[in-house]
Motif scaffolding. Structure first.
Motif, PDB file in Angstrom:
ATOM      1  N   LEU A   1       0.821  -1.209   0.000  1.00 16.76           N
ATOM      2  CA  LEU A   1       0.000   0.000   0.000  1.00 16.76           C
ATOM      3  C   LEU A   1       0.853   1.257   0.000  1.00 16.76           C
ATOM      4  O   LEU A   1       0.579   2.220  -0.726  1.00 16.76           O
ATOM      5  N   LEU A   2       1.912   1.253   0.807  1.00 17.96           N
ATOM      6  CA  LEU A   2       2.778   2.432   0.908  1.00 17.96           C
ATOM      7  C   LEU A   2       3.511   2.689  -0.403  1.00 17.96           C
ATOM      8  O   LEU A   2       3.639   3.843  -0.839  1.00 17.96           O
ATOM      9  N   GLN A   3       3.978   1.617  -1.048  1.00 17.18           N
ATOM     10  CA  GLN A   3       4.676   1.792  -2.326  1.00 17.18           C
ATOM     11  C   GLN A   3       3.714   2.225  -3.428  1.00 17.18           C
ATOM     12  O   GLN A   3       4.068   3.046  -4.275  1.00 17.18           O
ATOM     13  N   TYR A   4       2.521   1.675  -3.405  1.00 18.65           N
ATOM     14  CA  TYR A   4       1.497   2.069  -4.376  1.00 18.65           C
ATOM     15  C   TYR A   4       1.118   3.536  -4.205  1.00 18.65           C
ATOM     16  O   TYR A   4       0.838   4.239  -5.184  1.00 18.65           O
ATOM     17  N   SER A   5       1.154   3.998  -2.953  1.00 18.67           N
ATOM     18  CA  SER A   5       0.740   5.372  -2.666  1.00 18.67           C
ATOM     19  C   SER A   5       1.710   6.415  -3.231  1.00 18.67           C
ATOM     20  O   SER A   5       1.328   7.574  -3.420  1.00 18.67           O
ATOM     21  N   LEU A   6       2.960   6.027  -3.509  1.00 23.36           N
ATOM     22  CA  LEU A   6       3.923   6.997  -4.042  1.00 23.36           C
ATOM     23  C   LEU A   6       3.427   7.580  -5.359  1.00 23.36           C
ATOM     24  O   LEU A   6       3.433   8.806  -5.550  1.00 23.36           O
ATOM     25  N   GLN A   7       2.997   6.710  -6.273  1.00 21.64           N
ATOM     26  CA  GLN A   7       2.496   7.181  -7.564  1.00 21.64           C
ATOM     27  C   GLN A   7       1.208   7.992  -7.386  1.00 21.64           C
ATOM     28  O   GLN A   7       1.010   9.016  -8.048  1.00 21.64           O
ATOM     29  N   VAL A   8       0.348   7.519  -6.481  1.00 18.02           N
ATOM     30  CA  VAL A   8      -0.933   8.205  -6.255  1.00 18.02           C
ATOM     31  C   VAL A   8      -0.703   9.605  -5.699  1.00 18.02           C
ATOM     32  O   VAL A   8      -1.333  10.582  -6.142  1.00 18.02           O
ATOM     33  N   ILE A   9       0.196   9.736  -4.732  1.00 14.59           N
ATOM     34  CA  ILE A   9       0.499  11.035  -4.116  1.00 14.59           C
ATOM     35  C   ILE A   9       1.029  12.015  -5.169  1.00 14.59           C
ATOM     36  O   ILE A   9       0.631  13.179  -5.218  1.00 14.59           O
ATOM     37  N   SER A  10       1.919  11.519  -6.025  1.00 11.05           N
ATOM     38  CA  SER A  10       2.482  12.378  -7.078  1.00 11.05           C
ATOM     39  C   SER A  10       1.391  12.907  -8.004  1.00 11.05           C
ATOM     40  O   SER A  10       1.347  14.104  -8.327  1.00 11.05           O
ATOM     41  N   VAL A  11       0.491  12.012  -8.434  1.00  6.05           N
ATOM     42  CA  VAL A  11      -0.599  12.420  -9.329  1.00  6.05           C
ATOM     43  C   VAL A  11      -1.541  13.390  -8.617  1.00  6.05           C
ATOM     44  O   VAL A  11      -2.053  14.345  -9.230  1.00  6.05           O
TER      45      VAL A  11
END
Length: 497
Positions: A61-71
Motif C-alpha cells: 500500500l505504501l509503495q502504491y501510494s507513491l504514484q498516487v500522491i504524485s498524481v
C-alpha cells in the motif's frame, strides 16, 4: 452352570480389567491429543502467515501510494498536467514496473527455497544476480520511456497530452533502475521472513515523498516534472534504506556475505524463472489496462472511462490485501519445500486458501455496503455515482475471485511453477477474458459492466486452472525439485576461482 460362570469370572484379573479400561481411556486421550496438536499446528501456521502478510500489505500500500500522491499533487496544477501525469503513470506501469516486478518474483522461488534449505550464502548471490539482470533490462526500458511522447502519438493520443506525458516519463527514468533494485531487496528480505524493516523503510519513504513532492511541485519551476522527479528520489531513498539494513543488520549476516563473482554465473537458470514470472504478471496487468482502452470505444466514453478508472483504482487498493497473503504463502511454501517439509507446505496452502475466502467475503461485503456512497469519493456527478453503485457488486465478485487466484499464484511462485502460471494467464485473459469482454460490451451492448464481466470470466478460468494444478500437486516431488534447484545454484569453488 452357575459354578462354571463363576470360575470364568474368577479368571479375569482385576488388574487386566483396569489395564483394559486404561487402554480405552488412552485411546480416547490420544485422539483428543492428536486433535489438539493438529489445531495447534494450524493456528501456528495462521500466526506465521498473518505475521508475514500484515507488514507486506502495508509495504504494498505504501509503495502504491507513491504514484498516487504524485498524481494528486499534479492534479492541483490543472487538467492538462493531470491527464499527462496519469497517462505517463499508466504507461510506466505497463512498459516498466510490471515487467521488473514480474522478473523479481523469480526470487520468491530461488531465495525462498535456498533459505529453507539453509543455504544462506546463496541468497545474497541470487539477489546480486537478479539486480544485475534487472539493471540490464532497465536500459532498453529507459529508452522506451524516453520516447513516450512519440509512442503515445503513434497510438493516437492527443499531441498536448502526449507531450506532457512524455516529459513526465523522462523525469521518471531514474525510478526505473531504483524500482528493479527495490524488488530484489524486498524479495531477499521477504523470503527470510524479515518484513517489519521493509514496512518501516516504506513508511519513512512515503512521509518524505509528501515533503519532496510539495517542494518540487510548488516551490520550484519544475511543476508536474517535479512530481515525477520526486518519484525517482523516493524510490532511491527506499533502496538506500534497505541496502543499509542488509549491510549492517545482524539478521542478514548469514545471507549477505558481500559481492561475489558467482552472481555472474547461472544467469540462464535465473532467466528460466524470471521470464515466465514476468510474463505471468504482465499478462494479467496488461489485460486490466486494455479494459480502460476498450472503455474509450463505448458510447459515452467519458462516463465509461471515468467509472472504469474508479473501479480499477478501488480494485487495485483492495487487491493489496490478497497480494500480501500471496507474498506470505510464496514465502511459506518455498521455505518449507526448501527445508524438505512437503506436508507443512501443503498445510500452508490449505490455510491461506481459507484465509483468502474469508477476506474476500469480508471485503466484498464492505464494497456492497458502501456502493451508494463510494462514487462521491471520486466525483460529485450523480450519473457517475449511480453507475459506480451498479458496478460495486460486480467489483466485489471480481475481488473475491482475484483474492483466490492471488494466493494460488503465490503458491505457484513458491513452487517454481511460473511457466505453468504464464500459460494459464495467457489462456484465461486473452483466450477467454478479453474476447468475452468485447462480446458483452460491444455485441450484447452491456457497456462497462460487460467489460468487467469479461474480467470475471477470465478470473473464473484462472482460479479453476490454478486450483486444479494445486490439488494435483505431488508435494513430496516438489520438495525433491526444490532440493535439486538449490543444489544446482551452488557453484563449485574451482569454477569461481
Amino acid at each position: 452352570m452357575a459354578r462354571e460362570e463363576e470360575e470364568k469370572a474368577s479368571l479375569v484379573s482385576p488388574i487386566l480389567m483396569e489395564n483394559s479400561e486404561d487402554h480405552e481411556n488412552n485411546g480416547v486421550s490420544s485422539i483428543n491429543e492428536d486433535g489438539r496438536n493438529k489445531r495447534k499446528v494450524v493456528l501456528e501456521e495462521v500466526r506465521k502467515q498473518l505475521w508475514l502478510a500484515g507488514p507486506l500489505i502495508s509495504v504494498s500500500l505504501l509503495q502504491y501510494s507513491l504514484q498516487v500522491i504524485s498524481v494528486m499533487f499534479v492534479g492541483h496544477l490543472g487538467e492538462l498536467a493531470l491527464s499527462g501525469a496519469s497517462m505517463a503513470t499508466s504507461f510506466a506501469s505497463v512498459t516498466g514496473f510490471s515487467l521488473l516486478m514480474g522478473m523479481g518474483s523469480a526470487l520468491d522461488t530461488l531465495c525462498g527455497q535456498a533459505y529453507g534449505a539453509k543455504q544462506y550464502h546463496i541468497m545474497g548471490i541470487q539477489m546480486q544476480r537478479a539486480m544485475f539482470v534487472l539493471f540490464l533490462v532497465s536500459i532498453p526500458l529507459a529508452i522506451i520511456w524516453g520516447n513516450t511522447r512519440y509512442i503515445l502519438i503513434a497510438l493516437g493520443q492527443e499531441d498536448d497530452i502526449a507531450t506532457e506525458a512524455g516529459r513526465y516519463a523522462c523525469y521518471m527514468i531514474p525510478s526505473l533502475f531504483a524500482y528493479g533494485f527495490l524488488q530484489c531487496l524486498i524479495k531477499f528480505l521477504q523470503t527470510q521472513n524479515i518484513v517489519f524493516p521493509m514496512m518501516l523503510s516504506s513508511a519513512i519513504t512515503t512521509l518524505l515523498h509528501v515533503l519532496i513532492c510539495w517542494v518540487l511541485v510548488f516551490k520550484t519551476e519544475l511543476g508536474d516534472r517535479g512530481a515525477a522527479l520526486a518519484n525517482s528520489i523516493s524510490y532511491w531513498i527506499n533502496v538506500l534504506l534497505l541496502v543499509l539494513y542488509v549491510k549492517f543488520s545482524s539478521s542478514c549476516a548469514k545471507t549477505w556475505t558481500g559481492f561475489s563473482k558467482e552472481a555472474l554465473h547461472n544467469i540462464l537458470t535465473f532467466l528460466k524463472l524470471a521470464i515466465p514470472s514476468a510474463v505471468m504478471v504482465c499478462l494479467e496487468m496488461w489485460s486490466f489496462e486494455m479494459m480502460v482502452l476498450l472503455s474509450g470505444l463505448l458510447p459515452d466514453p467519458k462516463l465509461e472511462t471515468s467509472v472504469l478508472s474508479i473501479c480499477l483504482n478501488t480494485a487495485a487498493t483492495v487487491w493489496m490485501i490478497p497480494f500480501g497473503l500471496s507474498c506470505a504463502i510464496s514465502t511459506r511454501v518455498s521455505n518449507e519445500l526448501g527445508a524438505g517439509h512437503p506436508e507443512t507446505a501443503r498445510l500452508a496452502v490449505h490455510v491461506v486458501f481459507v484465509m483468502a475466502i474469508t477476506v474476500g467475503i469480508l471485503v466484498g461485503s464492505v464494497l456492497i455496503l458502501i456502493r451508494n456512497i463510494w462514487g462521491y469519493a471520486y466525483s460529485s456527478e450523480i450519473e457517475v455515482v449511480q453507475y459506480v453503485a451498479i458496478m460495486m457488486p460486480i467489483l466485489a465478485i471480481s475481488n473475491f475471485l482475484d483474492g483466490l487466484q492471488c494466493v494460488l499464484s503465490g503458491t505457484a511462485r513458491g513452487c517454481g511453477w511460473q511457466k505453468i502460471g504464464a500459460y494459464i494467464n495467457l489462456g484465461s485473459y486473452y483466450l477467454v477474458g478479453i474476447p468475452c469482454a468485447v462480446v458483452f460490451a460491444f455485441v450484447l451492448h452491456i457497456g462497462g459492466k460487460g467489460l468487467w464481466l469479461g474480467i470475471i470470466g477470465a478470473l473464473v478460468v484462472q482460479v479453476l486452472s490454478l486450483l486444479t494444478v494445486t490439488i494435483r500437486t505431488n508435494w513430496e516431488q516438489q520438495a525433491k525439485k526444490a532440493t535439486e534447484r538449490v543444489h544446482d545454484s551452488i557453484i563449485p569453488v574451482e569454477i569461481v576461482s
